[in-house]
Scaffold this motif. Structure first.
Motif, PDB file in Angstrom:
ATOM      1  N   ASP A  76       0.774  -1.347  -0.009  1.00  0.00           N
ATOM      2  CA  ASP A  76       0.086  -0.102  -0.075  1.00  0.00           C
ATOM      3  C   ASP A  76       0.913   1.239   0.178  1.00  0.00           C
ATOM      4  N   ASP A  77       2.087   1.258   0.858  1.00  0.00           N
ATOM      5  CA  ASP A  77       2.831   2.613   1.037  1.00  0.00           C
ATOM      6  C   ASP A  77       3.991   2.485   0.181  1.00  0.00           C
ATOM      7  N   SER A  78       4.444   1.318  -0.363  1.00  0.00           N
ATOM      8  CA  SER A  78       5.643   1.224  -0.846  1.00  0.00           C
ATOM      9  C   SER A  78       5.692   0.018  -1.909  1.00  0.00           C
ATOM     10  N   LEU A  79       7.019   0.219  -2.708  1.00  0.00           N
ATOM     11  CA  LEU A  79       7.473  -0.878  -3.605  1.00  0.00           C
ATOM     12  C   LEU A  79       8.648  -1.600  -3.010  1.00  0.00           C
ATOM     13  N   PHE A  80       8.649  -2.934  -3.218  1.00  0.00           N
ATOM     14  CA  PHE A  80       9.802  -3.563  -2.761  1.00  0.00           C
ATOM     15  C   PHE A  80      10.414  -4.613  -3.720  1.00  0.00           C
ATOM     16  N   LEU A  81      11.779  -4.171  -3.878  1.00  0.00           N
ATOM     17  CA  LEU A  81      12.472  -4.996  -5.109  1.00  0.00           C
ATOM     18  C   LEU A  81      13.646  -5.454  -4.526  1.00  0.00           C
ATOM     19  N   VAL A  82      13.853  -6.834  -4.758  1.00  0.00           N
ATOM     20  CA  VAL A  82      14.878  -7.808  -4.230  1.00  0.00           C
ATOM     21  C   VAL A  82      15.966  -8.070  -5.490  1.00  0.00           C
ATOM     22  N   THR A  97      26.979 -14.537  -4.281  1.00  0.00           N
ATOM     23  CA  THR A  97      26.083 -13.561  -4.382  1.00  0.00           C
ATOM     24  C   THR A  97      25.844 -12.885  -3.250  1.00  0.00           C
ATOM     25  N   GLY A  98      25.441 -11.509  -3.501  1.00  0.00           N
ATOM     26  CA  GLY A  98      24.993 -10.748  -2.173  1.00  0.00           C
ATOM     27  C   GLY A  98      23.262 -10.388  -2.489  1.00  0.00           C
ATOM     28  N   GLU A  99      23.057  -9.538  -1.714  1.00  0.00           N
ATOM     29  CA  GLU A  99      21.415  -9.078  -1.923  1.00  0.00           C
ATOM     30  C   GLU A  99      21.406  -7.466  -1.685  1.00  0.00           C
ATOM     31  N   ILE A 100      20.208  -7.128  -2.447  1.00  0.00           N
ATOM     32  CA  ILE A 100      20.211  -5.634  -2.249  1.00  0.00           C
ATOM     33  C   ILE A 100      18.627  -5.621  -2.322  1.00  0.00           C
ATOM     34  N   MET A 101      18.030  -4.948  -1.302  1.00  0.00           N
ATOM     35  CA  MET A 101      16.641  -4.598  -1.191  1.00  0.00           C
ATOM     36  C   MET A 101      16.415  -3.265  -1.458  1.00  0.00           C
ATOM     37  N   VAL A 102      15.418  -3.031  -1.954  1.00  0.00           N
ATOM     38  CA  VAL A 102      15.110  -1.447  -2.253  1.00  0.00           C
ATOM     39  C   VAL A 102      13.679  -1.455  -2.144  1.00  0.00           C
ATOM     40  N   PHE A 103      13.553  -0.262  -1.149  1.00  0.00           N
ATOM     41  CA  PHE A 103      12.172   0.094  -0.651  1.00  0.00           C
ATOM     42  C   PHE A 103      11.623   1.554  -1.312  1.00  0.00           C
ATOM     43  N   VAL A 112      18.767  -1.665   1.189  1.00  0.00           N
ATOM     44  CA  VAL A 112      19.419  -2.594   2.371  1.00  0.00           C
ATOM     45  C   VAL A 112      20.349  -3.482   1.561  1.00  0.00           C
ATOM     46  N   ARG A 113      21.444  -3.736   1.831  1.00  0.00           N
ATOM     47  CA  ARG A 113      22.439  -4.358   1.087  1.00  0.00           C
ATOM     48  C   ARG A 113      23.139  -5.456   2.155  1.00  0.00           C
ATOM     49  N   VAL A 141      16.647   6.163  -8.668  1.00  0.00           N
ATOM     50  CA  VAL A 141      17.612   5.427  -7.820  1.00  0.00           C
ATOM     51  C   VAL A 141      17.113   4.052  -7.975  1.00  0.00           C
ATOM     52  N   LEU A 142      15.972   3.736  -8.300  1.00  0.00           N
ATOM     53  CA  LEU A 142      15.526   2.270  -8.234  1.00  0.00           C
ATOM     54  C   LEU A 142      16.205   1.838  -9.956  1.00  0.00           C
ATOM     55  N   TYR A 143      15.977   2.698 -10.745  1.00  0.00           N
ATOM     56  CA  TYR A 143      16.750   2.293 -12.049  1.00  0.00           C
ATOM     57  C   TYR A 143      18.305   2.213 -12.116  1.00  0.00           C
ATOM     58  N   ALA A 144      18.728   3.085 -11.513  1.00  0.00           N
ATOM     59  CA  ALA A 144      20.352   3.171 -11.252  1.00  0.00           C
ATOM     60  C   ALA A 144      20.857   2.030 -10.587  1.00  0.00           C
ATOM     61  N   VAL A 145      20.088   1.609  -9.401  1.00  0.00           N
ATOM     62  CA  VAL A 145      20.537   0.398  -8.759  1.00  0.00           C
ATOM     63  C   VAL A 145      20.568  -1.062  -9.816  1.00  0.00           C
ATOM     64  N   ALA A 146      19.012  -1.038 -10.398  1.00  0.00           N
ATOM     65  CA  ALA A 146      19.135  -2.142 -11.087  1.00  0.00           C
ATOM     66  C   ALA A 146      20.113  -2.200 -12.262  1.00  0.00           C
ATOM     67  N   ASP A 147      20.159  -1.138 -12.790  1.00  0.00           N
ATOM     68  CA  ASP A 147      21.103  -0.858 -14.165  1.00  0.00           C
ATOM     69  C   ASP A 147      22.434  -1.222 -13.816  1.00  0.00           C
ATOM     70  N   GLY A 148      22.960  -0.912 -12.575  1.00  0.00           N
ATOM     71  CA  GLY A 148      24.372  -1.240 -12.085  1.00  0.00           C
ATOM     72  C   GLY A 148      24.620  -2.686 -11.815  1.00  0.00           C
TER      73      GLY A 148
END
Length: 332
Positions: A76-82, A97-103, A112-113, A141-148
């Motif tokens: 409802d209040d955010s988008l969550f991408l892993v 592998t590591g993990e990056i979570m984007v709210f 969150v890394r 920011v979402l685009y730049a993180v995914a692109d990187g």
């Protein structure tokens, strides 16, 4: 722990307030957004962020526990991408592998890394050098993180392709066709490709949704600017190239393993033929010597003066005949 906290307005950075409770309000008051970066936060540290930005408890649980597959969740209040960044270690030829979570929400981005790979400082620095892109808001920011992350996939795929070519050259070497450890190396390489695929494969659906190419699921995604779809389509195209490369690597390494096993079988058959040929050559004089060693009184040419040299000559002639026969058939 909080790695960085800043407020961005019209593509320009301003350091965030010391108190997180004021960050979101201050960002919204100036028409900008706040970007908070965390690295492996504890539950107590992340509770403060989750409470301030009203993050969904399920997403918070995923961000704390990590070990998630790439996915996109809309709350409802955010988008969550892993995302799962990949690190290649050339010394040990291993993929980790590591993990990056984007709210992503109205006026805020929380990243969150987990793990040591793919730090986001480079992404933040690159964005801050492009104020026009950064001025597009949290979507940038979402685009730049995914692109990187996806661009680094391409680099890892290139490294794995180089390793596979070296492994292929070893298997098809004209000298010995690979050492006895080649099979284990091939199997280990296949495990690295599988680890890579676990990071890249599931990411296709989230990027398809963000780029608007996901069919029935490709509608407008909340909190993401529709004008950013061409950028996400570019990232999705790069990911498609990566997945095609991974598929090719997996097929090739399977074919190389089959070829190596076939070569091993052929070499074993050659060895068995050589052993059989030498055994047959050794059996002839053994048989003749065995017959003449029975000490019978009445045997052909037993008391003949030239019996011994004649038997030796017969053995030598038969050995030469067998050797030439086996040699002509490729057994020796």
């Amino acid at each position: 722990m909080i790695v960085d906290c800043a407020i961005y307005r019209e593509g320009q950075r301003a350091d965030g307030p010391e108190d997180l409770s004021d960050a979101l309000a201050e960002a919204r008051s100036v028409g900008g957004f706040v970007w908070i970066g965390l690295h492996a936060p504890s539950e107590e540290e992340f509770d403060l962020v989750a409470e301030e930005f009203a993050l969904h408890p399920l997403a918070v649980e995923d961000a704390l526990k990590a070990h998630q597959r790439p996915k996109l969740e809309v709350y409802d209040d955010s988008l969550f991408l892993v995302l799962k960044p990949v690190v290649y270690e050339p010394r040990s030829d291993t993929v980790s592998t590591g993990e990056i979570m984007v709210f992503l929400g109205d006026g805020f981005v929380v990243t969150v890394r987990h793990g040591e790979g793919a730090p986001l400082k480079t992404v933040r620095r690159r964005l801050e050098e492009e104020p026009t892109l950064l001025g597009k808001g949290p979507t940038s920011v979402l685009y730049a993180v995914a692109d990187g992350v996806v661009d680094h996939y391409l680099e890892v795929a290139t490294e794995l392709q180089t390793d596979l070519e070296e492994l292929e050259a070893e298997v098809f070497s004209p000298v010995d066709g690979g050492s006895r450890h080649t099979a284990s190396r091939i199997y280990n390489f296949k495990r690295q490709v599988l680890e890579f695929r676990r990071a890249t494969g599931p990411l296709a659906l989230p990027l398809a949704r963000l780029s608007g190419t996901g069919g029935a699921s490709g509608g407008s995604v909340p909190f993401v600017n529709d004008k950013a779809r061409p950028f996400f389509r570019d990232v999705n195209d790069h990911l498609t190239r990566v997945n095609e490369s991974v598929e090719g690597l997996d097929r090739l390494v399977s074919d190389i393993l089959s070829a190596h096993l076939a070569q091993m079988s052929v070499r074993q058959n050659d060895d068995m033929r050589k052993i059989s040929a030498w055994a047959a050559m050794a059996a002839v004089p053994t048989m003749i010597a065995g017959v003449y060693g029975m000490n019978f009184e009445h045997m052909p040419e037993l008391r003949w003066t030239w019996s011994y040299p004649a038997v030796i000559a017969l053995m030598a002639a038969l050995e030469v005949l067998l050797y030439r026969t086996f040699k002509s058939r490729g057994w020796l």
